[in-house]
Write a protein that holds these residues in place. Structure first.
Motif, mmCIF file in Angstrom:
data_model
loop_
_atom_site.group_PDB
_atom_site.id
_atom_site.type_symbol
_atom_site.label_atom_id
_atom_site.label_comp_id
_atom_site.label_asym_id
_atom_site.label_seq_id
_atom_site.Cartn_x
_atom_site.Cartn_y
_atom_site.Cartn_z
ATOM 1 N N SER A 113 94.212 -53.282 -9.912
ATOM 2 C CA SER A 113 94.731 -54.568 -10.369
ATOM 3 C C SER A 113 94.499 -54.655 -11.876
ATOM 4 C CB SER A 113 94.000 -55.709 -9.654
ATOM 5 O OG SER A 113 94.432 -56.969 -10.116
ATOM 6 N N ILE A 114 95.145 -55.590 -12.532
ATOM 7 C CA ILE A 114 94.878 -55.774 -13.961
ATOM 8 C C ILE A 114 93.445 -56.279 -14.156
ATOM 9 C CG2 ILE A 114 95.469 -57.116 -16.028
ATOM 10 C CD1 ILE A 114 98.360 -57.054 -15.085
ATOM 11 N N ILE A 115 93.030 -57.249 -13.337
ATOM 12 C CA ILE A 115 91.701 -57.819 -13.409
ATOM 13 C C ILE A 115 90.944 -57.504 -12.131
ATOM 14 C CG2 ILE A 115 90.335 -59.889 -13.843
ATOM 15 C CD1 ILE A 115 92.277 -59.334 -16.086
ATOM 16 N N GLY A 116 89.726 -56.995 -12.282
ATOM 17 C CA GLY A 116 88.899 -56.688 -11.129
ATOM 18 C C GLY A 116 87.669 -55.919 -11.565
ATOM 19 N N PRO A 117 86.783 -55.586 -10.642
ATOM 20 C CA PRO A 117 85.609 -54.783 -11.002
ATOM 21 C C PRO A 117 86.035 -53.406 -11.502
ATOM 22 C CG PRO A 117 85.380 -55.750 -8.814
ATOM 23 C CD PRO A 117 86.792 -55.953 -9.217
ATOM 24 N N ARG A 118 85.406 -52.903 -12.548
ATOM 25 C CA ARG A 118 85.717 -51.552 -12.992
ATOM 26 C C ARG A 118 85.261 -50.567 -11.919
ATOM 27 N NH1 ARG A 118 89.423 -49.699 -15.661
ATOM 28 N NH2 ARG A 118 88.263 -47.982 -16.589
ATOM 29 N N PRO A 119 86.080 -49.568 -11.597
ATOM 30 C CA PRO A 119 85.756 -48.663 -10.491
ATOM 31 C C PRO A 119 84.603 -47.725 -10.811
ATOM 32 C CG PRO A 119 87.734 -47.915 -11.631
ATOM 33 C CD PRO A 119 87.382 -49.248 -12.223
ATOM 34 N N ASP A 120 83.770 -47.503 -9.816
ATOM 35 C CA ASP A 120 82.646 -46.586 -9.951
ATOM 36 C C ASP A 120 83.050 -45.175 -9.552
ATOM 37 O OD1 ASP A 120 80.749 -48.399 -10.868
ATOM 38 O OD2 ASP A 120 80.171 -49.009 -8.844
ATOM 39 N N LEU A 121 82.180 -44.217 -9.884
ATOM 40 C CA LEU A 121 82.354 -42.844 -9.445
ATOM 41 C C LEU A 121 82.127 -42.759 -7.937
ATOM 42 C CD1 LEU A 121 80.224 -41.248 -12.272
ATOM 43 C CD2 LEU A 121 82.707 -41.026 -12.069
ATOM 44 N N PRO A 122 82.775 -41.818 -7.234
ATOM 45 C CA PRO A 122 82.597 -41.703 -5.780
ATOM 46 C C PRO A 122 81.141 -41.568 -5.358
ATOM 47 C CG PRO A 122 84.469 -40.398 -6.469
ATOM 48 C CD PRO A 122 83.803 -40.889 -7.731
ATOM 49 N N GLU A 123 80.342 -40.796 -6.123
ATOM 50 C CA GLU A 123 78.948 -40.588 -5.747
ATOM 51 C C GLU A 123 78.088 -41.837 -5.913
ATOM 52 O OE1 GLU A 123 79.473 -38.330 -9.770
ATOM 53 O OE2 GLU A 123 80.682 -38.860 -8.009
ATOM 54 N N HIS A 124 78.584 -42.835 -6.634
ATOM 55 C CA HIS A 124 77.839 -44.073 -6.797
ATOM 56 C C HIS A 124 77.709 -44.840 -5.486
ATOM 57 C CE1 HIS A 124 78.516 -44.419 -11.432
ATOM 58 N NE2 HIS A 124 77.506 -43.636 -11.107
ATOM 59 N N CYS A 125 78.600 -44.549 -4.547
ATOM 60 C CA CYS A 125 78.555 -45.237 -3.255
ATOM 61 C C CYS A 125 77.192 -45.048 -2.589
ATOM 62 C CB CYS A 125 79.675 -44.706 -2.357
ATOM 63 S SG CYS A 125 80.011 -45.747 -0.921
ATOM 64 N N ASP A 126 76.569 -43.899 -2.797
ATOM 65 C CA ASP A 126 75.262 -43.614 -2.201
ATOM 66 C C ASP A 126 74.130 -44.346 -2.919
ATOM 67 O OD1 ASP A 126 76.442 -41.844 -0.384
ATOM 68 O OD2 ASP A 126 76.245 -40.142 -1.761
ATOM 69 N N LEU A 127 74.425 -44.910 -4.082
ATOM 70 C CA LEU A 127 73.400 -45.610 -4.857
ATOM 71 C C LEU A 127 73.431 -47.122 -4.650
ATOM 72 C CD1 LEU A 127 73.733 -43.682 -8.255
ATOM 73 C CD2 LEU A 127 72.134 -43.232 -6.387
ATOM 74 N N TYR A 128 74.452 -47.618 -3.924
ATOM 75 C CA TYR A 128 74.536 -49.053 -3.667
ATOM 76 C C TYR A 128 73.394 -49.491 -2.745
ATOM 77 C CZ TYR A 128 79.341 -49.001 -5.502
ATOM 78 O OH TYR A 128 80.456 -48.875 -6.289
ATOM 79 N N LYS A 129 72.843 -50.655 -3.040
ATOM 80 C CA LYS A 129 71.797 -51.240 -2.209
ATOM 81 C C LYS A 129 72.103 -52.708 -1.953
ATOM 82 C CE LYS A 129 68.160 -48.151 -3.977
ATOM 83 N NZ LYS A 129 66.849 -48.086 -4.670
ATOM 84 N N GLY A 130 71.602 -53.218 -0.849
ATOM 85 C CA GLY A 130 71.797 -54.630 -0.536
ATOM 86 C C GLY A 130 73.263 -54.986 -0.418
ATOM 87 N N ASN A 131 73.674 -55.957 -1.217
ATOM 88 C CA ASN A 131 75.059 -56.442 -1.142
ATOM 89 C C ASN A 131 75.993 -55.745 -2.127
ATOM 90 O OD1 ASN A 131 74.170 -57.482 -3.589
ATOM 91 N ND2 ASN A 131 75.063 -59.514 -3.268
ATOM 92 N N GLU A 132 75.540 -54.672 -2.766
ATOM 93 C CA GLU A 132 76.311 -54.074 -3.861
ATOM 94 C C GLU A 132 77.637 -53.464 -3.409
ATOM 95 O OE1 GLU A 132 72.510 -53.085 -6.795
ATOM 96 O OE2 GLU A 132 73.429 -51.476 -5.627
ATOM 97 N N GLU A 133 77.747 -53.061 -2.143
ATOM 98 C CA GLU A 133 79.015 -52.533 -1.644
ATOM 99 C C GLU A 133 80.110 -53.588 -1.638
ATOM 100 O OE1 GLU A 133 78.957 -50.515 2.049
ATOM 101 O OE2 GLU A 133 77.671 -48.885 1.348
ATOM 102 N N ARG A 134 79.738 -54.839 -1.813
ATOM 103 C CA ARG A 134 80.736 -55.915 -1.828
ATOM 104 C C ARG A 134 81.722 -55.767 -2.980
ATOM 105 N NH1 ARG A 134 79.553 -61.732 -1.909
ATOM 106 N NH2 ARG A 134 81.793 -61.645 -1.505
ATOM 107 N N LYS A 135 81.349 -55.029 -4.019
ATOM 108 C CA LYS A 135 82.285 -54.863 -5.131
ATOM 109 C C LYS A 135 83.526 -54.095 -4.705
ATOM 110 C CE LYS A 135 82.152 -52.143 -8.546
ATOM 111 N NZ LYS A 135 81.855 -51.542 -9.860
ATOM 112 N N LEU A 136 83.462 -53.442 -3.530
ATOM 113 C CA LEU A 136 84.602 -52.691 -3.007
ATOM 114 C C LEU A 136 85.517 -53.555 -2.147
ATOM 115 C CD1 LEU A 136 82.707 -49.422 -1.962
ATOM 116 C CD2 LEU A 136 83.831 -49.920 -4.143
#
Length: 209
Positions: A113-136
């Motif tokens: 989208s024009i506006i939205g969270p900047r995308p992370d690297l694929p390997e960052h998915c393993d570093l998400y904790k708590g509610n952080e996956e909500r950015k997806l």
């Protein structure tokens, strides 16, 4: 209604309107990028999209070929003005954010989208904790709340919480404010680079967020 339909409609309309400008940018910068080191013009960066789907995010290449992938302590990509990995033209397109312009094609494809969270690297998915996956929960953006108000001045984990704040408060009015605040930040070229400590490296060609 805005989040479910009109946001995508506005994305498509604005991206299509901007396509002629994108072609002009390609025509001018493409040969310069190529002839500086005979490398590829574009860098297709794998990124996490909506619901964790990995997609290719298009960028103009700003780094030399086969340079190491340097990371900050928090796992985010290293990005500094004096980074020796940058080509001469790469420093310019980073400062002006012109390296991000091919993402208009990602918008048309429906990856971003024009506006939205900047995308992370694929390997960052393993570093998400708590509610952080909500950015997806929504499509990533070419720009977003962090880029408009903080650029590269805050840690990655704090950026994620700001992304979640954006998701919870998503509205047409907020997107309009982010769009114009981003425009001002880009024109001023403020806080483009970060200089956090590097902790790891591996070969890559272009790793800027």
């Amino acid at each position: 209604m805005y989040k479910g339909f009109f946001k995508r409609l506005f994305d498509l309309l604005l991206a299509i309107i901007a396509l002629p400008l994108l072609l002009i940018i390609f025509a001018i910068l493409g040969p310069i990028i190529y002839f500086q080191d005979r490398g590829t013009i574009f860098y297709n960066a794998p990124r996490l999209g909506k619901d964790g789907k990995v997609f290719k995010m298009y960028k103009l290449r700003s780094m030399k070929i086969n340079v190491p992938d340097l990371r900050n302590e928090d796992g985010s990509t290293f990005n500094a003005e004096d980074d020796p990995r940058l080509t001469r033209i790469g420093k310019f397109i980073r400062k002006t954010s012109l390296d991000e312009t091919p993402q208009l094609l990602n918008i048309i494809k429906g990856d971003m989208s024009i506006i939205g969270p900047r995308p992370d690297l694929p390997e960052h998915c393993d570093l998400y904790k708590g509610n952080e996956e909500r950015k997806l929960e929504i499509k990533p953006g070419v720009t977003g709340y962090n880029q408009a108000y903080f650029r590269n001045t805050i840690p990655w984990k704090e950026r994620i919480q700001n992304d979640i704040y954006y998701i919870d408060h998503l509205s047409l009015w907020l997107d309009i404010k982010i769009f114009f605040k981003t425009t001002i930040s880009v024109l001023k070229r403020e806080d483009v680079f970060v200089t956090e400590k590097r902790t790891s490296s591996k070969n890559n060609t272009d790793v800027g967020m």
